[in-house]
Design an enzyme around this catalytic site. Structure first.
Site, PDB file in Angstrom:
ATOM      1  N   ASP A 202       4.057 -12.928  10.751  1.00 52.89           N
ATOM      2  CA  ASP A 202       3.512 -11.615  10.421  1.00 52.89           C
ATOM      3  C   ASP A 202       2.841 -11.081  11.688  1.00 52.89           C
ATOM      4  O   ASP A 202       2.018 -11.772  12.288  1.00 52.89           O
ATOM      5  CB  ASP A 202       2.501 -11.739   9.284  1.00 52.89           C
ATOM      6  CG  ASP A 202       2.087 -10.402   8.717  1.00 52.89           C
ATOM      7  OD1 ASP A 202       1.760  -9.495   9.507  1.00 52.89           O
ATOM      8  OD2 ASP A 202       2.080 -10.260   7.489  1.00 52.89           O
ATOM      9  N   ILE A 203       3.178  -9.861  12.097  1.00 50.11           N
ATOM     10  CA  ILE A 203       2.591  -9.327  13.326  1.00 50.11           C
ATOM     11  C   ILE A 203       1.186  -8.755  13.105  1.00 50.11           C
ATOM     12  O   ILE A 203       0.484  -8.457  14.065  1.00 50.11           O
ATOM     13  CB  ILE A 203       3.497  -8.285  14.008  1.00 50.11           C
ATOM     14  CG1 ILE A 203       3.736  -7.082  13.120  1.00 50.11           C
ATOM     15  CG2 ILE A 203       4.803  -8.939  14.463  1.00 50.11           C
ATOM     16  CD1 ILE A 203       4.430  -5.915  13.835  1.00 50.11           C
TER      17      ILE A 203
ATOM     18  N   HIS B 124       8.900 -11.203  -1.337  1.00 49.41           N
ATOM     19  CA  HIS B 124       8.507 -12.066  -0.229  1.00 49.41           C
ATOM     20  C   HIS B 124       7.251 -12.848  -0.579  1.00 49.41           C
ATOM     21  O   HIS B 124       6.514 -12.495  -1.497  1.00 49.41           O
ATOM     22  CB  HIS B 124       8.299 -11.262   1.059  1.00 49.41           C
ATOM     23  CG  HIS B 124       7.163 -10.280   1.015  1.00 49.41           C
ATOM     24  ND1 HIS B 124       7.219  -9.100   0.303  1.00 49.41           N
ATOM     25  CD2 HIS B 124       5.949 -10.313   1.605  1.00 49.41           C
ATOM     26  CE1 HIS B 124       6.083  -8.435   0.468  1.00 49.41           C
ATOM     27  NE2 HIS B 124       5.290  -9.156   1.248  1.00 49.41           N
TER      28      HIS B 124
END
Length: 129
Positions: free
Chosen positions: A30-31, A94
């Site tokens: 995850d950025i 997700h």
């Protein structure tokens, strides 16, 4: 369902720091994590909610979640690996895997800073399943 950021990543239209990929799932860093090391495990089937996945896709997703969580446990000693399925930010099934040391870690706000892509790639390589 219209394209989401996840379908664009799956199609290769957007880059990611890949941890794992097979025919049913993709996992990447995850950025904007709520904690450093947060991984997203995404079903390639573009349904909105996880309970709408066919059983085969759901099982594949959760087996990848387990595999990556086991790797994360090694790389984050003393941490619990929090599992979150809420689907509010991206309407695409997700699972979020978050290394946590307290309940406050689990409920923290996402990091809004510019992503450190070099650090993310390094973590992705360590967690590669």
């Amino acid at each position: 369902m219209s394209d989401t950021i996840f379908t664009k990543i799956i199609k290769g239209e957007l880059p990611c720091h890949r941890v794992y990929e097979d025919d049913k799932t993709i996992a990447f860093m995850d950025i904007h994590p709520v904690q450093p090391g947060m991984v997203l495990v995404v079903a390639k089937n573009p349904v909105d909610q996880f309970m709408d996945l066919p059983d085969e896709d759901y099982i594949a997703l959760m087996l990848v979640v387990k595999t990556i969580a086991q790797k994360m446990r090694i790389h984050y000693p003393g941490a619990r690996i929090g599992v979150q399925i809420e689907g509010l930010d991206v309407p695409h099934a997700h699972v979020k895997l978050i290394p946590i040391y307290s309940s406050a870690d689990f409920h923290a706000s996402p990091d809004a800073n510019e992503p450190d892509h070099e650090a993310l790639e390094s973590i992705a390589k360590k967690l590669a399943a």
